[in-house]
Scaffold this active site. Structure first.
Site, PDB file in Angstrom:
ATOM      1  N   ASP A 257       8.444 -32.449 -12.515  1.00 53.02           N
ATOM      2  CA  ASP A 257       9.691 -32.041 -13.147  1.00 53.02           C
ATOM      3  C   ASP A 257       9.680 -30.510 -13.286  1.00 53.02           C
ATOM      4  OD1 ASP A 257      12.188 -32.075 -14.256  1.00 53.02           O
ATOM      5  OD2 ASP A 257      11.766 -33.659 -15.697  1.00 53.02           O
TER       6      ASP A 257
HETATM    7  C1  BGC Z   1      15.082 -32.706 -15.615  1.00 50.35           C
HETATM    8  C2  BGC Z   1      15.045 -33.538 -14.344  1.00 50.35           C
HETATM    9  C3  BGC Z   1      15.809 -32.855 -13.250  1.00 50.35           C
HETATM   10  C4  BGC Z   1      15.246 -31.474 -13.027  1.00 50.35           C
HETATM   11  C5  BGC Z   1      15.913 -30.702 -11.907  1.00 50.35           C
HETATM   12  C6  BGC Z   1      14.707 -31.262 -15.342  1.00 50.35           C
HETATM   13  O1  BGC Z   1      14.930 -30.456 -16.441  1.00 50.35           O
HETATM   14  O2  BGC Z   1      14.213 -33.272 -16.561  1.00 50.35           O
HETATM   15  O3  BGC Z   1      15.546 -34.822 -14.616  1.00 50.35           O
HETATM   16  O4  BGC Z   1      15.750 -33.607 -12.071  1.00 50.35           O
HETATM   17  O5  BGC Z   1      15.392 -30.739 -14.231  1.00 50.35           O
HETATM   18  O6  BGC Z   1      17.184 -30.322 -12.238  1.00 50.35           O
END
Ligand code: BGC
Length: 723
Positions: A257
Site C-alpha cells: 500500500d
Molecule cells: C489506499 C489504497 C489505495 C492506494 C493507492 C492507499 O492510501 O489505502 O487502498 O489503493 O492508496 O491509491
C-alpha cells in the site's frame, strides 16, 4: 530463451529495483501531471510502474519513454483506484453489495475496466475485500459489508469482471485484492489503528474473500497498512508467504500500500529504510508503492546481508510475468488506443441508472407513503444533498467529474412530469449555519409532500474518514426536526433519503418520518435512479449488506454472533444484554422493503438426512400479498446447534431472487453446496460433524422472520461427543 529470462540476464540491480517500484504521477483536477524526475527515472529504466496517471495521451507519452527510450524497453504498468467505476460511476461497493447479484457485480466491474482501459490503464487497486462490522470505519464504504459469504461471492465476480476472460485483451485490467487482511478490524474503527483478532476470526471471516479472489485468478494482492497482533501486514511473512502464497496458492504480484514499507519504521519494527525494505521483501512484497524503500534501501540491505539477490529476482520475475500476461510487451499501447463509441457510453449510463435504483434500500414505508401518490403535485425537496451532484460520486471517484452527475433535484425535475419541485438547501452538509432552516421549513406550506435529502459528504467516508458518532453531520438534525414539525402541522407525508458510506445513527429520524431510504452513494445516475423509485417505475429491491446499529454502544454489531451461555432474557438481569438498549440492530443484515409484500411458506430441504459430500436442495414458496409487482431476495442461513466449536447463531450460505406480480406465488430454489456443511473445527481444520443442523430461510437475518427445518448429518466424520 524466454523473454523474461533474457531480460533478467541483462538487467542491472538499479533496473531490477525499478521494476519493483511504483510512483504516483500526481493526477489532479486540472489533468494528469508527472514530476520531471519520474520521467527521467522511466527513461533510465529505474522506474517501472506508475499510479494515478489517466488518459490515453499522458499514458501513451510515458509508455513511449519507457518502451522507446529506456535501455531495455520494458513497458510501464499503470494503475489507479477504480473502485466503483472510472468516468461513469456506479454505486459505491457497499451499496452494490446490497444487490446480492453476482452477475451485476461482474458487469459493472467489466464496464469499469473497459472504460479505464480505454483511458490507458492496466491495473485497478480493487476489489476491496475488507469486511466491516464497525460503521465508525470510513472504508466500510469501499467493501462488501459485514458478511464473509457475501464477500466471497463479490470477490469472484469483481475479479472476473475487471480481468475478463483474458488479461492480455485491450479492455482487461489486472485486479488487486486488498487489503490483506482484516483491515476492517481496526481498533475502535479508527483508521490505520492496530488489529488484534483470533486466528478463528481471521480464517472464518477475513481470509475466505481473498481465497475466492485467488481462485478467480486475481493478478495482484495488496497488504493492509495495519498490523495483526503486532506484525504489520507489509512485513507479515507468515500470512503473505505461508498463507497467501503457499496455502491459498497465490502466484501473482504483491503490491504494497501507499508508502507502507516506509511506515514499518513508524510501526516500530524497522530501524531504517533498508531494514524496512528487507522485511517487506522477505515477507514477499514485490512492488514498493511510493516509499522509495526498495530503490534506496535494498542496495544497502544487500550489503548488510539482510536481503538476497534471489528474493529480488523472484519479485522482478513476478512483475515481468504480470506485464507479459497483460500483453504489455506485445503491444504496450493497446490500452488507450481506441476511443469508446457514444453508444457504448450511453449503454453504460443506462446500466449505472438501473444498478443505482436497485442499490437503494427502503428502510421504512409507513402506510405505503411510497411510491408517491398520484395526487402529489408539489414536492418540497429540502436538504444539503438535494442539489449536490459532486457528492453523488461518493468516495474514490476516480476520473468521474462532478458535473456529469445527476443530482436528486435534476433527477426529480426530469423524472416526475407534472410535479413542481420546490427546493431549499436548509443548511450545508457540515457546519453551524442555521439561518436557512426556517425558510426551508416554510416551503412545506406550499407543498403536498416533503423529501429530505440528508447525509454525509462524499469525503466523510472512504480512506481516513473514521467517525466516532456517525449521525447526520452539522445542523442537519435541526433542519430535519424543523421541517418534520412544519410538515406535520400541514399533515404532509415526509420522506427522508439518507446518503452515506456507512450505516448512520438514524433511529431518531426513522421514528419521525413516513418513509426512509438508504441511498448510500449512487454514482452518475443518482437523481434519475431515485426518480425511478419515488415514481414507482421501479420497486426498491436493495437489501442492506450491513446491520444498522441503534447506537454506537452496540458496535461492533453483526448478525452472525456466537451464542452466549446466558442469552438475553428481559426477566433475568444476569443475561447478555444492555440496561439501556435492545441488543438487536435498528435494521438487520439483509433488511429492505419493496413495493410488494411477501409471505413465505412451504420450506423444503432435501434430503433430510445428508452425508459429507451431499449438497442440500432448499425450496420455499413466496407469495406477493402486496398491490405492486416487486423483487424479493431470499436468504438461506445455517445454524449448527451442537458442535465441537460454538457456531454462530446464523450464517449466510446462499441467496435466491424472485420477481412476483401482485397476488402471484412462486418457488425459489437454492442449493447448499456440500462444502458449506463443514466448518473449522477446534484445530481450525475443516470438519464435517454428524448431528442435526438447522436450515433457515427468509427475508433478512432476523430469526423471528425465518422459516426453519432440521436436517440430520450422517457420515464418516466423528459425531461431536465430549472427550
Ligand atoms: C489506499 C489504497 C489505495 C492506494 C493507492 C492507499 O492510501 O489505502 O487502498 O489503493 O492508496 O491509491
Amino acid at each position: 530463451m524466454s523473454r523474461i529470462d533474457d531480460l533478467m540476464g541483462r538487467m542491472t540491480l538499479a533496473e531490477k529495483l525499478g521494476q519493483l517500484t511504483m510512483t504516483a504521477a500526481g493526477y489532479t483536477v486540472t489533468g494528469p501531471v508527472i514530476a520531471g524526475d519520474s520521467t527521467d527515472s522511466i527513461r533510465d529504466g529505474t522506474l517501472g510502474n506508475l499510479l494515478n496517471l489517466v488518459g490515453p495521451g499522458p499514458v501513451g507519452e510515458m509508455q513511449r519513454i519507457a518502451v522507446e527510450q529506456s535501455r531495455l524497453g520494458i513497458p510501464l504498468l499503470i494503475g489507479l483506484d477504480i473502485i466503483h467505476g472510472h468516468r461513469t460511476l456506479f454505486p459505491i461497493p457497499l451499496a452494490e453489495a446490497g444487490l446480492f447479484d453476482p452477475q451485476t457485480w461482474e458487469r459493472t466491474a467489466r464496464e469499469a475496466a473497459r472504460e479505464a482501459a480505454a483511458d490507458g490503464l492496466a491495473m485497478t487497486f480493487a476489489p476491496m475485500l475488507d469486511l466491516s462490522r464497525d460503521p465508525r470505519w470510513g472504508r466500510t464504504a469501499e467493501g462488501p459489508g459485514e458478511d464473509p459469504w457475501l464477500c466471497v461471492q463479490m470477490a469472484g465476480a469483481k475479479v472476473r469482471g475487471f480481468q475478463g476472460a483474458d488479461l492480455s485483451r485491450a479492455d482487461a485490467l489486472a485486479g488487486v485484492a486488498k487489503h490483506f487482511c482484516a483491515y476492517g478490524e481496526v481498533t475502535a474503527g479508527r483508521e490505520y489503528a492496530a488489529v488484534d483478532i483470533s486466528e478463528r476470526r481471521l480464517r472464518e471471516c477475513h481470509l475466505p474473500g481473498f481465497a475466492a479472489a485467488v481462485q478467480a485468478g486475481v493478478a495482484a494482492v495488496m497488504p493492509a497498512f495495519t498490523d495483526l497482533a503486532g506484525i504489520p501486514m507489509t512485513a507479515h511473512r507468515a500470512l503473505l508467504r505461508d498463507t497467501l502464497r503457499d496455502e491459498l496458492g497465490f502466484g501473482g504480484v504483491i503490491v504494497s500500500d501507499y508508502n507502507a514499507i516506509a511506515e514499518l519504521l513508524r510501526h516500530g519494527v524497522a530501524a531504517d529504510l533498508p531494514d524496512a525494505a528487507a522485511l517487506a521483501l522477505a515477507a514477499g512484497v514485490d512492488i514498493d508503492m511510493m516509499s522509495e524503500a526498495y530503490r534506496r534501501g535494498l542496495p544497502v540491505a544487500l550489503e548488510r546481508g539482510t536481503a538476497t539477490m534471489a528474493r529480488i529476482d523472484e519479485a522482478v520475475r513476478r512483475v515481468l510475468r504480470l506485464k507479459e500476461a497483460l500483453g504489455l510487451f506485445d503491444d504496450p499501447y493497446r490500452r488507450g488506443s481506441q476511443a469508446e463509441s457514444s453508444g457504448v457510453l450511453a449503454e453504460r449510463r443506462a446500466l449505472a441508472r438501473s444498478v443505482a435504483a436497485r442499490a437503494v434500500v427502503l428502510l421504512r414505508n409507513e402506510r405505503e407513503t411510497l411510491p408517491l401518490a398520484p395526487g402529489i403535485r408539489r414536492l418540497a425537496l429540502i436538504g444539503p444533498l438535494a442539489d449536490a451532484p459532486g457528492e453523488m460520486r461518493g468516495p474514490w471517484w476516480a476520473a468521474g467529474v462532478a458535473e456529469g452527475h445527476v443530482s436528486v433535484l435534476a433527477g426529480l425535475r426530469d423524472g416526475l412530469p407534472g410535479v413542481t419541485i420546490l427546493h431549499a438547501e436548509g443548511t450545508p452538509i457540515d457546519g453551524p449555519q442555521l439561518d436557512g432552516i426556517a425558510p426551508a421549513a416554510a416551503l412545506c406550506a406550499q407543498a403536498d409532500a416533503v423529501i429530505l435529502c440528508l447525509g454525509e459528504a462524499a469525503v466523510m467516508s472512504g480512506e481516513a474518514a473514521s467517525r466516532t458518532d456517525p449521525d447526520l453531520p452539522g445542523q442537519q438534525r435541526a433542519l430535519a426536526l424543523a421541517v418534520i414539525a412544519a410538515a406535520r402541522a400541514q399533515r404532509l407525508p415526509v420522506i427522508a433519503i439518507v446518503f452515506s458510506g456507512r450505516p448512520l445513527l438514524v433511529s431518531w429520524l426513522a421514528e419521525r418520518v413516513d418513509a426512509l431510504l438508504a441511498a448510500w452513494f449512487l454514482g452518475a445516475e443518482a437523481g434519475n435512479a431515485l426518480a425511478d423509485l419515488l415514481s414507482g417505475r421501479i420497486s426498491p429491491s436493495g437489501r442492506t449488506p450491513i446491520s444498522w446499529p441503534r447506537s454506537m454502544g452496540q458496535v461492533p454489531l453483526h448478525y452472525a454472533q456466537r451464542p452466549t451461555g446466558r442469552p438475553a432474557d428481559s426477566g433475568d438481569k444476569f443475561t447478555s444484554k444492555y440496561l439501556d438498549s435492545p441488543n438487536d440492530p435498528l435494521y438487520p443484515f439483509g433488511f429492505g422493503l419493496g413495493y410488494g409484500r411477501f409471505r413465505y411458506s412451504g420450506l423444503r430441504v432435501t434430503p433430510d438426512t445428508a452425508g459429507a459430500g451431499t449438497p442440500l436442495h432448499v425450496s420455499v414458496e413466496v407469495h406477493n400479498e402486496g398491490s405492486r409487482g416487486a423483487e424479493e431476495t431470499v436468504f438461506l442461513f445455517l445454524h449448527d446447534p451442537v458442535a465441537s466449536v460454538s457456531r454462530p447463531l446464523l450464517e449466510l450460505k446462499g441467496t435466491g431472487k424472485i420477481h412476483l406480480e401482485p397476488g402471484a406465488t412462486g418457488t425459489v430454489h437454492m442449493t447448499l453446496p456440500a462444502a458449506e456443511l463443514c466448518f473449522l473445527g477446534p484445530d481450525l481444520q475443516p470438519v464435517f460433524e454428524p448431528g442435526e443442523i438447522e436450515i433457515l430461510v427468509g427475508p433478512c437475518a432476523d430469526r423471528g422472520h425465518l422459516l426453519a427445518r432440521r436436517v440430520r448429518l450422517e457420515g464418516p466424520g466423528a459425531p461431536h461427543a465430549p472427550s
